[in-house]
Design an enzyme around this catalytic site. Structure first.
Site, PDB file in Angstrom:
ATOM      1  N   ILE B  78       0.797  -1.162  -0.034  1.00 29.05           N
ATOM      2  CA  ILE B  78       0.238   0.174  -0.472  1.00 29.05           C
ATOM      3  C   ILE B  78       1.045   1.323   0.606  1.00 29.05           C
ATOM      4  CG2 ILE B  78      -0.040  -0.057   2.540  1.00 29.05           C
ATOM      5  CD1 ILE B  78      -3.489   1.006   2.405  1.00 29.05           C
ATOM      6  N   SER B  79       0.685   2.173  -0.559  1.00 28.04           N
ATOM      7  CA  SER B  79       1.711   3.356  -1.056  1.00 28.04           C
ATOM      8  C   SER B  79       1.845   3.771   0.227  1.00 28.04           C
ATOM      9  CB  SER B  79       1.324   4.306  -2.422  1.00 28.04           C
ATOM     10  OG  SER B  79       1.099   3.328  -3.521  1.00 28.04           O
ATOM     11  N   GLN B  80       2.764   5.094   0.213  1.00 25.54           N
ATOM     12  CA  GLN B  80       3.082   6.069   1.031  1.00 25.54           C
ATOM     13  C   GLN B  80       1.754   7.115   1.049  1.00 25.54           C
ATOM     14  OE1 GLN B  80       6.190   8.306   0.645  1.00 25.54           O
ATOM     15  NE2 GLN B  80       6.756   9.170   2.184  1.00 25.54           N
TER      16      GLN B  80
END
Lengths: 806, 229
Positions: B78-80
């Site tokens: 899950i992206s930053q």
């Protein structure tokens, strides 16, 4: 006694061979599981097991004397078991280097990896070190066995990796360790009953161990693992060699589409493809080619197609042909003849044999001539001249962008290499080099600076009239012409870029408004850089640029290293805001490895001194003791400095990284073994200067005359070059094998308690040396590395252990 | 904005507020590269609303509101949050827009888009991730987010064209079908880098004449040149 030490020659040699092979094998395995630079860090730290062994032996000196046969064979046995067992255990540790900055538990995992993988080296070092201590009066024989064994190991592992998968190789090395144990049991005339049973039962267990247990379990973030998550994708072929493990993936349900740098205006993508992964990453592809060139249209939508539009090249040379995409590009553009050069025979095998039909017999057409070999080797040996020399994108985008290759040597893009390519261009011919674009720009700018320098050295008056540079968002292509670029060619470039939405970054007479129109950067960096680098401002620009983009040379062939220490404070201040992406992870890991090795080495040496003050036999108040340690520390550093520097020098001479490493390493170690055996008559404090002066003279001679020799012997056959390399290295190695046993022999007369210490310090120094050597070479080049080694040898000589005081 | 607001307890709401503060600080620091002084209000509201902890695996929940990427299994992340915020902001969405997302992953980005745009279409190729994401979006009430499992290369032809496209799945090139499915005047954002580190953001725009351009942006305040050249 002599006969006892002679009987140990074989088991010591065998375990040294197995341990060195194991070290190289672990590098292979962890390069597949993780990435090469992390593999390097893990294995480097694990090698501290050698140093720890010295401390362990120092504490147990008395026991060692009493129970030598048991200790020796037990350690051989433990090495044999630990080699596969520790790898199996290490596979269970969920270490993910990408999370190390955020997740502290990753540091714990990493530490566990170090500890586990250090164990086999610890046991191997205990076996050799205990033999050296036990037979210290004849230690040159034991040490010779150690060196000769390691030399044989460097040959053995290449043979094994060419013929077996890494997992199988692991089991073979374990069996070799068990064989060494059995030989030792017989040589030391131990009772064979229980010991024999243990060895046999272990050997049996190793033989029947399921291969999937020792197959590398890939990190979930590696490209191959990611690809295999796509429904229907499966590995259809695997092959392994010391150059890498290759996996071919077929994906019938979801087509593979590998077309890096494809124009935004492209209407179609690639045809059906097979994916080819090396070490589970770095995907490239084999295109299905049925003779219908229309299916290859996408290859004309890359920046690399530019040279085909400038004039009509007929004779093409592709360096790094790989799976053949650039060859197809040449075929698409109606090339008359194509010379394709590729180093990896297994990649060639895929295209030429296994998938020949799929690839349209690409490497077997009337127009294609395939050459298995290294690009520089080919170019220096051929007399052909070409209309176009193309250098493909050889490295993977992800690894390149993340800076994995920063500490890796690359002789393809040096000033000398570009001069060689240029000399092989027909008048009016082009050299085309395509690179990934990094943000902020790095590779392309260094390439430009390297090309400008190469042209200057070729006495080209106006390099800026012979260079073109274009870019898309993902790739850039530099074209260097053997001649002045014509207005017609500039017009062709404009058309080529316009229809594909690529941006010209430089051509003679370019205007600022022609740049940065389609792929817009905050500033027209490439244009600014090109104007400066090709104008009078080149040096100032390089000095002011926040990355190191100086031309790379054969002496400092680190094309992918861009880090400047001056920029570090700024990057660190941005660390939490994404600044990490500005650092090359390869270099970062190298520095981290050195720091860890230094801290661990000093802690591992100093802590025991505080805990077991008297037991260790080391007197911290004695300057002689310290000088002795300094002697062995300097030797440990110097030996590998020379070895690493000359491996690189011979890479250029032999034109094959694998042959060079194998030939140089094995010759060094085997000849050092001989030197160790024959240094018995030189023993005084002055005597040490004999090998040291010889090493200095030989090294200096090679540094000064090597490049001339390389040019004189350009067209000599490989076998002759290998023989010549052996002849050149052997005398150097012979003398390098002497200083260690000479001082050890002195210690056996004066301070035998320091012998295990010396063994351990040499182990610690070797670990530090390998890392430091790379850092010195990256920063200053290989010649400086040799100079540093010679100075260390002299430092050692000045600290040779003194004779017994009466 | 069709999605039902998700009721978060005070604790998580406070964590989200703190996170947004950090993101806004970073955005300000990087403003000259992003062409915006601050995030749009609708992006901030979406970040405030979407319960990120619902989109991470159980063992990662304690870190859900840290400004960093997290592993979600199946080799994906899950992206930053900062990257999600600026990617969404770069799309310049309003409540009438139709958005396509390639690579649903955890579905967090889809939920953020769902808070802002009219309709969101998201495609995931990894089956277990795709089904989990679909269920999650349903459970959390994102009725305007439509998910399917499949190959994102060809986009979502039946729902095309789109005002905006987000490509979070790695590809060797920008798929031509996606460029075709982008409306004139539309914007496409692609993060470039590995799963844990975004090295640059690629903004692809199609002008009203159908001409396609890219802009490459660093997600960090850094100018490689000093002095005058």
């Amino acid at each position: 006694m002599t006969s006892d030490s002679a009987r140990l020659f074989l088991p010591v040699g065998m375990v040294s061979a197995a341990a060195l092979s194991y070290e190289i094998l672990l590098m292979r395995l962890f390069s597949i599981i993780q990435w090469h630079h992390f593999a390097y860090m893990i294995i480097s730290l694990a090698l501290l097991g050698y140093g720890v062994s010295g401390i362990f032996l120092a504490i147990n000196r008395e026991r060692l004397t009493r129970h030598f046969p048991t200790i020796f064979t037990a350690n051989l046995f433990l090495f044999s078991i630990a080699a596969p067992a520790c790898f199996l255990a290490a596979q269970q540790i969920p270490f993910n280097p990408a999370e190390i900055l955020w997740d502290p538990s990753q540091l714990g995992y990493l530490f566990c990896l170090y500890l586990l993988l250090a164990l086999p080296f610890f046991f191997a070092a205990n076996a050799v070190g205990s033999a050296i201590y036990r037979f210290r009066e004849q230690l040159s024989l034991v040490y010779a066995a150690d060196l000769a064994g390691a030399g044989a190991g460097s040959l053995l592992i290449v043979f094994l990796l060419f013929n077996l998968f890494p997992g199988q190789t692991l089991l073979v090395l374990s069996l070799l360790g068990l064989l060494a144990t059995a030989v030792a049991v017989c040589a030391l005339r131990q009772q064979t009953g229980f010991r024999g049973f243990l060895v046999w039962i272990s050997a049996l267990a190793i033989c029947i161990m399921p291969l999937q247990w020792v197959s590398p379990e890939l990190s979930p973030y590696k490209g191959l693992k990611q690809q295999l998550r796509v429904p229907g994708a499966k590995i259809v072929h695997q092959a392994s060699s010391p150059l890498g493990q290759i996996a071919v993936v077929k994906s019938p349900l979801t087509p593979l589409r590998y077309a890096p740098g494809l124009s935004l205006n492209a209407m179609t993508g690639p045809p059906e493809q097979l994916a080819v992964f090396t070490d589970a990453d770095g995907m490239t592809a084999i295109d299905r080619y049925d003779g219908d060139k229309a299916n290859l249209g996408y290859l004309d939508q890359m920046t690399s197609a530019l040279p085909y539009h400038l004039n009509k090249p007929e004779r093409i040379l592709i360096l790094g042909a790989g799976t053949g995409l650039d060859v197809l590009q040449a075929i698409y553009h109606e090339a008359e003849s194509i010379d394709a050069v590729e180093l990896n025979p297994q990649i060639i095998g895929l295209v030429r044999t296994r998938y020949a039909e799929f690839a349209g017999n690409l490497y077997a057409t009337d127009k294609t001539n395939l050459h298995v070999g290294e690009a520089r080797g080919f170019i220096t040996s051929t007399r052909n001249r070409y209309d176009l020399i193309q250098i493909a994108l050889l490295d993977a985008f992800g690894s390149s962008a993340a800076g994995h290759y920063a500490p890796a040597e690359n002789y393809l893009y040096t000033v000398e290499a570009l001069q060689d390519y240029y000399r092989h261009l027909q008048p009016g011919g082009y050299l085309g080099i395509t690179r990934w674009i990094k943000m902020p720009p790095r590779d392309t700018l260094r390439l430009l600076a390297t090309a400008a320098e190469a042209l200057k050295r070729l006495n080209i008056g106006y390099p800026e009239r012979q260079i073109l540079l274009i870019r898309g968002w993902q790739t850039s292509t530099l074209a260097v012409k053997n001649g002045v670029i014509t207005p017609g060619e500039i017009e062709a470039l404009r058309r080529f870029c316009e229809t594909r939405s690529f941006d010209p970054a430089y051509f003679p007479g370019i205007l600022p408004k022609e740049t940065n129109r389609y792929n817009i950067l905050p500033q027209p960096y490439f244009f600014q850089a090109a104007k400066a680098l090709l104008g009078d401002d080149g040096e100032k620009f390089q000095a002011d640029y926040k990355f190191d983009i100086r031309p790379s040379t054969d002496d400092r062939p680190y094309f992918f290293h861009f880090f400047k220490w001056e920029t570090l404070p700024e990057i660190l201040s941005l660390f939490k805001q994404g600044g990490i992406s500005l650092l090359e992870s390869g270099y970062l890991v190298l520095i981290a490895t050195l720091l860890q090795a230094l801290i661990a080495s000093f802690l591992l040496m100093l802590l025991p001194l505080n805990i077991w003050k008297t037991k260790l036999g080391f007197n911290p108040s004695s300057s002689t003791h310290y000088r002795t340690l300094l002697y062995f520390f300097s030797l440990g550093l110097a030996f590998l400095f020379i070895e690493i520097a000359f491996i690189q020098k011979f890479v250029l001479f032999l034109h094959h990284p694998l042959y060079a490493v194998t030939v140089v390493l094995s010759t060094f170690l085997l000849s050092a073994g001989l030197g160790s055996r024959f240094c018995g008559k030189i023993g005084s404090s002055r005597g040490i200067f004999i090998p040291v002066v010889a090493i200095s003279l030989l090294s200096a001679g090679y540094v000064l005359f090597m490049s001339n020799a390389v040019h004189l012997l350009l067209e000599t056959k490989s076998a002759v070059k290998i023989a010549l390399s052996i002849l050149l290295i052997a005398p150097l190695g012979f003398f390098m094998g002497m200083p260690f046993p000479m001082a050890m022999r002195r210690l056996s007369e004066t301070l035998p308690a320091l012998i295990p210490w010396a063994w351990g310090v040499n182990g610690f120094a070797s670990v530090i040396s390998a890392i430091l050597a790379t850092l010195i070479a990256v920063q200053f080049g290989f010649n400086i590395l040799v100079v540093a080694a010679v100075m260390l040898y002299f430092l050692a000589a000045l600290n040779f252990p003194p004779p017994l005081e009466h | 904005m069709i999605a039902k607001p998700v009721i978060a307890d005070d604790h998580y709401l406070q964590l989200r507020r703190n996170l947004i503060q950090r993101i806004e600080y970073d955005v300000k620091a990087t403003s000259e590269f992003l062409d915006a002084e601050k995030l749009s209000d609708n992006v901030i509201q979406a970040l405030l609303k979407v319960p990120r902890h619902e989109f991470v695996p159980e063992n990662q929940k304690p870190y859900a509101y840290e400004n960093r990427p997290l592993p979600i299994g199946h080799g994906q992340t899950i992206s930053q949050p900062y990257i999600v915020a600026i990617m969404t902001d770069l799309l310049k969405l309003d409540m009438r827009d139709r958005v396509l997302e390639i690579g649903t992953g955890s579905a967090y980005q889809a939920a953020i888009l769902g808070e802002i745009a009219a309709q969101v279409y998201t495609i995931e190729i990894i089956e277990p991730l795709g089904s989990a994401a679909g269920e999650k979006l349903k459970r959390l009430g994102y009725a305007n987010v439509h998910s399917k499992i499949g190959d994102g290369y060809y986009g979502w032809e039946s729902e095309a064209p789109f005002d905006a496209i987000v490509v979070t799945a790695a590809a060797s090139h920008i798929p031509p079908p996606l460029i075709r499915q982008l409306k004139p005047g539309g914007r496409m954002v692609i993060p470039v880098g590995d799963l844990f580190t975004v090295q640059q953001l690629l903004l692809v725009t199609k002008d009203l004449n159908g001409k396609v351009k890219t802009r490459q942006m660093l997600p960090v305040r850094f100018v490689p040149l000093t002095g005058q050249h």
